[in-house]
Scaffold this motif. Structure first.
Motif, PDB file in Angstrom:
ATOM      1  N   LEU A  23      -5.021  -3.133  -2.197  1.00 52.98           N
ATOM      2  CA  LEU A  23      -4.564  -1.769  -2.435  1.00 52.98           C
ATOM      3  C   LEU A  23      -3.981  -1.820  -3.622  1.00 52.98           C
ATOM      4  CD1 LEU A  23      -3.676   1.279  -0.368  1.00 52.98           C
ATOM      5  CD2 LEU A  23      -2.236   0.819  -2.513  1.00 52.98           C
ATOM      6  N   SER A  24      -4.811  -0.937  -4.541  1.00 54.77           N
ATOM      7  CA  SER A  24      -4.228  -0.810  -5.987  1.00 54.77           C
ATOM      8  C   SER A  24      -3.922   0.666  -6.349  1.00 54.77           C
ATOM      9  CB  SER A  24      -5.359  -1.256  -6.964  1.00 54.77           C
ATOM     10  OG  SER A  24      -5.783  -2.669  -6.552  1.00 54.77           O
ATOM     11  N   TRP A  25      -3.102   0.824  -7.640  1.00 51.00           N
ATOM     12  CA  TRP A  25      -2.526   2.054  -7.751  1.00 51.00           C
ATOM     13  C   TRP A  25      -2.911   2.481  -9.342  1.00 51.00           C
ATOM     14  CZ3 TRP A  25       0.057   4.899  -3.973  1.00 51.00           C
ATOM     15  CH2 TRP A  25       0.413   4.240  -2.780  1.00 51.00           C
ATOM     16  N   SER A  26      -3.080   3.599  -9.473  1.00 56.39           N
ATOM     17  CA  SER A  26      -3.375   4.049 -10.856  1.00 56.39           C
ATOM     18  C   SER A  26      -2.511   5.598 -11.192  1.00 56.39           C
ATOM     19  CB  SER A  26      -4.986   4.195 -11.196  1.00 56.39           C
ATOM     20  OG  SER A  26      -5.206   4.878 -12.182  1.00 56.39           O
ATOM     21  N   PRO A  27      -2.154   5.634 -12.504  1.00 57.71           N
ATOM     22  CA  PRO A  27      -1.640   6.924 -12.708  1.00 57.71           C
ATOM     23  C   PRO A  27      -2.719   7.885 -13.497  1.00 57.71           C
ATOM     24  CG  PRO A  27      -1.416   5.248 -14.797  1.00 57.71           C
ATOM     25  CD  PRO A  27      -1.968   4.597 -13.738  1.00 57.71           C
ATOM     26  N   ASP A  28      -3.994   7.343 -13.720  1.00 59.19           N
ATOM     27  CA  ASP A  28      -5.064   8.193 -14.443  1.00 59.19           C
ATOM     28  C   ASP A  28      -6.239   7.962 -13.916  1.00 59.19           C
ATOM     29  OD1 ASP A  28      -5.303   5.623 -15.425  1.00 59.19           O
ATOM     30  OD2 ASP A  28      -4.744   6.154 -17.500  1.00 59.19           O
ATOM     31  N   LEU A  29      -6.580   7.154 -12.992  1.00 51.73           N
ATOM     32  CA  LEU A  29      -7.921   6.693 -12.682  1.00 51.73           C
ATOM     33  C   LEU A  29      -8.551   5.715 -13.205  1.00 51.73           C
ATOM     34  CD1 LEU A  29      -9.493  10.234 -11.434  1.00 51.73           C
ATOM     35  CD2 LEU A  29      -8.811   8.233 -10.104  1.00 51.73           C
ATOM     36  N   VAL A  30      -8.147   5.305 -14.386  1.00 52.93           N
ATOM     37  CA  VAL A  30      -8.776   4.398 -15.575  1.00 52.93           C
ATOM     38  C   VAL A  30      -7.863   3.163 -15.408  1.00 52.93           C
ATOM     39  CG1 VAL A  30      -9.240   3.895 -17.803  1.00 52.93           C
ATOM     40  CG2 VAL A  30      -9.602   6.374 -16.897  1.00 52.93           C
ATOM     41  N   VAL A  77      -3.628  -6.210   1.683  1.00 56.45           N
ATOM     42  CA  VAL A  77      -3.128  -5.135   2.851  1.00 56.45           C
ATOM     43  C   VAL A  77      -4.031  -5.815   4.196  1.00 56.45           C
ATOM     44  CG1 VAL A  77      -2.879  -3.219   1.693  1.00 56.45           C
ATOM     45  CG2 VAL A  77      -4.969  -3.495   2.351  1.00 56.45           C
ATOM     46  N   MET A  78      -5.183  -6.496   4.076  1.00 54.08           N
ATOM     47  CA  MET A  78      -5.931  -6.839   5.344  1.00 54.08           C
ATOM     48  C   MET A  78      -6.610  -8.298   4.992  1.00 54.08           C
ATOM     49  SD  MET A  78      -7.531  -3.645   7.273  1.00 54.08           S
ATOM     50  CE  MET A  78      -8.631  -4.538   7.972  1.00 54.08           C
ATOM     51  N   LYS A  79      -6.730  -9.019   5.817  1.00 57.02           N
ATOM     52  CA  LYS A  79      -7.409 -10.185   5.692  1.00 57.02           C
ATOM     53  C   LYS A  79      -8.582 -10.388   6.957  1.00 57.02           C
ATOM     54  CE  LYS A  79      -4.516 -13.008   2.801  1.00 57.02           C
ATOM     55  NZ  LYS A  79      -3.982 -14.326   2.620  1.00 57.02           N
ATOM     56  N   PRO A  80      -9.530 -11.033   6.726  1.00 55.89           N
ATOM     57  CA  PRO A  80     -10.494 -11.726   7.849  1.00 55.89           C
ATOM     58  C   PRO A  80      -9.464 -12.630   8.768  1.00 55.89           C
ATOM     59  CG  PRO A  80     -11.669 -11.918   5.926  1.00 55.89           C
ATOM     60  CD  PRO A  80     -10.177 -11.723   5.659  1.00 55.89           C
ATOM     61  N   VAL A  81      -9.960 -12.633  10.193  1.00 58.49           N
ATOM     62  CA  VAL A  81      -9.322 -13.352  11.156  1.00 58.49           C
ATOM     63  C   VAL A  81     -10.108 -14.582  11.539  1.00 58.49           C
ATOM     64  CG1 VAL A  81      -8.345 -13.437  13.543  1.00 58.49           C
ATOM     65  CG2 VAL A  81      -7.915 -11.443  11.930  1.00 58.49           C
ATOM     66  N   PRO A  82      -9.905 -15.762  11.690  1.00 62.15           N
ATOM     67  CA  PRO A  82     -10.586 -16.842  12.052  1.00 62.15           C
ATOM     68  C   PRO A  82     -10.975 -16.745  13.436  1.00 62.15           C
ATOM     69  CG  PRO A  82      -8.617 -17.634  11.058  1.00 62.15           C
ATOM     70  CD  PRO A  82      -8.301 -16.058  11.222  1.00 62.15           C
ATOM     71  N   ASP A  99       2.339   8.072   3.989  1.00 59.86           N
ATOM     72  CA  ASP A  99       2.940   8.214   2.768  1.00 59.86           C
ATOM     73  C   ASP A  99       2.774   6.950   1.764  1.00 59.86           C
ATOM     74  OD1 ASP A  99       4.117  10.722   3.352  1.00 59.86           O
ATOM     75  OD2 ASP A  99       5.472   9.705   4.584  1.00 59.86           O
ATOM     76  N   ASN A 100       2.350   5.785   2.396  1.00 60.04           N
ATOM     77  CA  ASN A 100       2.022   4.421   1.701  1.00 60.04           C
ATOM     78  C   ASN A 100       0.938   3.753   2.279  1.00 60.04           C
ATOM     79  OD1 ASN A 100       2.250   1.944   0.141  1.00 60.04           O
ATOM     80  ND2 ASN A 100       3.946   1.466   1.218  1.00 60.04           N
ATOM     81  N   PRO A 101      -0.185   4.189   1.781  1.00 57.34           N
ATOM     82  CA  PRO A 101      -1.426   3.465   2.150  1.00 57.34           C
ATOM     83  C   PRO A 101      -1.516   1.918   2.314  1.00 57.34           C
ATOM     84  CG  PRO A 101      -1.929   4.731   0.430  1.00 57.34           C
ATOM     85  CD  PRO A 101      -0.410   4.898   0.434  1.00 57.34           C
ATOM     86  N   ALA A 102      -0.659   1.434   1.406  1.00 55.60           N
ATOM     87  CA  ALA A 102      -0.373  -0.087   1.358  1.00 55.60           C
ATOM     88  C   ALA A 102      -0.134  -0.808   2.795  1.00 55.60           C
ATOM     89  CB  ALA A 102       0.242  -0.619   0.218  1.00 55.60           C
ATOM     90  N   ALA A 125      -3.335  -8.030  13.935  1.00 55.46           N
ATOM     91  CA  ALA A 125      -2.185  -8.254  12.754  1.00 55.46           C
ATOM     92  C   ALA A 125      -3.236  -8.181  11.519  1.00 55.46           C
ATOM     93  CB  ALA A 125      -1.462  -9.509  12.826  1.00 55.46           C
ATOM     94  N   PRO A 126      -2.551  -7.623  10.540  1.00 54.23           N
ATOM     95  CA  PRO A 126      -3.431  -7.521   8.992  1.00 54.23           C
ATOM     96  C   PRO A 126      -3.728  -8.896   8.662  1.00 54.23           C
ATOM     97  CG  PRO A 126      -1.391  -5.791   9.124  1.00 54.23           C
ATOM     98  CD  PRO A 126      -1.427  -6.865  10.300  1.00 54.23           C
ATOM     99  N   TYR A 127      -2.991  -9.822   8.806  1.00 56.74           N
ATOM    100  CA  TYR A 127      -3.255 -11.263   8.456  1.00 56.74           C
ATOM    101  C   TYR A 127      -2.275 -12.229   8.877  1.00 56.74           C
ATOM    102  CZ  TYR A 127      -0.414  -9.776   4.379  1.00 56.74           C
ATOM    103  OH  TYR A 127       0.579  -9.081   3.696  1.00 56.74           O
TER     104      TYR A 127
END
Length: 315
Positions: free
Chosen positions: A172-179, A187-192, A239-242, A313-315
């Motif tokens: 997950l990444s954040w931006s103030p201006d879309l650029v 935030v998530m990884k594959p599971v073996p 509120d916090n999608p991360a 679990a996410p990872y």
């Protein structure tokens, strides 16, 4: 005692595939991996098509009921020939996702060139004209999905960098201006030895529910016969999608129908779009075997419950 077979969590449309190359009024070889949005009372589909050159363009179709689509007479987005976009889209544009924020429709898409794959961002307010905004990643990056809401003034996106060092995971990444994007975190990884053990990636634009943001993602498993692409669901904090609240341990859709099992790329269901209905349902759209477009329906609460009741679990 005979076990009772549970109904599928996603009900396939009986008219699948809902769109094929035969429905397109210009020459293409495939119709798949479509971004979806609601606009002016209609469902808009931006679909990817292979040309006979092997490169991809993006077409447009619209529907009154979300299942029967009429295709526009010309492609909606083709590779640019100007400036930086011309340089980095030269091999094709693919797999759009659509997010509506403040009445403006943001479209992320994969741009391919001799330099690799990176993400382009475009916008439209009417699905007639389109404006390219920026190239918002470096190579190699694809599968970027922007949340349809700002969080404390910032935009958020799910992305999936290509990486052979670390399992192909969702960030997950954040931006103030879309650029300009940053503050990235896994935030998530594959599971073996799991259905999504090879790689995962963002799929449809997340849907806001009372219990969290529902994300429909794709996961890949390598078999002796090749890779299998399936769909899963995850729930992100409102509120916090991360922050991941839950991830269903089981997939929700797998290749079953002939046009999902066999095609340009075998054994693939791949989503770039889903839309929620007012009655608590959701329409989900996916490419079958990178060849045709399919659709199905589900109950949003059922998908959310899967994330919370049978979670990994996410990872």
């Amino acid at each position: 005692m005979t076990a009772t077979k549970l109904p599928p969590i996603i009900e396939r449309c009986p008219d699948n595939p809902i769109l094929t190359r035969d429905d397109i009024p210009y020459p293409v070889e495939t119709v798949h991996n479509a971004g979806i949005a609601r606009y002016d009372g209609r469902t808009i589909m931006l679909f990817r098509s292979h040309l006979r050159s092997g490169r991809s363009i993006i077409g447009i179709a619209e529907s009154e009921d979300g299942f029967k689509f009429t295709v526009g007479p010309e492609p909606f987005l083709v590779p640019s020939t100007d400036g930086a976009f011309g340089e980095y889209e030269a091999f094709g544009v693919e797999d759009p996702r659509i997010s509506c924020i403040d009445g403006e429709y943001l479209i992320t898409y994969s741009a391919y060139s001799r330099h690799g794959v990176r993400i382009g961002l475009a916008k439209t307010s009417d699905f007639r004209s389109i404006e390219r905004v920026a190239l918002i990643t470096q190579a190699d990056m694809r599968n970027v999905v922007i949340f349809p809401q700002r969080f404390n003034g910032r935009y958020a996106r799910l992305d999936r960098p290509h990486s052979e060092i670390n399992p192909w995971s969702m960030w997950l990444s954040w931006s103030p201006d879309l650029v300009h994007w940053g503050d990235s975190e896994v935030v998530m990884k594959p599971v073996p030895y799991h259905w999504d053990e090879s790689k995962i990636g963002p799929g449809a634009t997340p849907i806001r529910t009372e219990r969290g943001w529902l994300s429909i993602y794709h996961g890949v498993f390598e078999t002796m016969g090749g890779a299998v692409y399936r769909l899963g669901v995850a729930l992100h904090d409102l509120d916090n999608p991360a922050k991941i609240i839950g991830i269903s341990d089981e997939w929700v859709l797998a290749p079953e129908d002939p046009w999902e099992v066999t095609g340009y790329v075998h054994n693939v269901v791949f989503t770039c779009g889903a839309v929620a209905d007012d009655d608590g349902g959701v329409k989900i759209y996916w490419g079958g075997a990178d060849t045709v477009m399919c659709a199905g329906t589900a109950c949003l609460d059922d998908l959310v419950d899967l994330c919370l009741s049978n979670s990994r679990a996410p990872y």
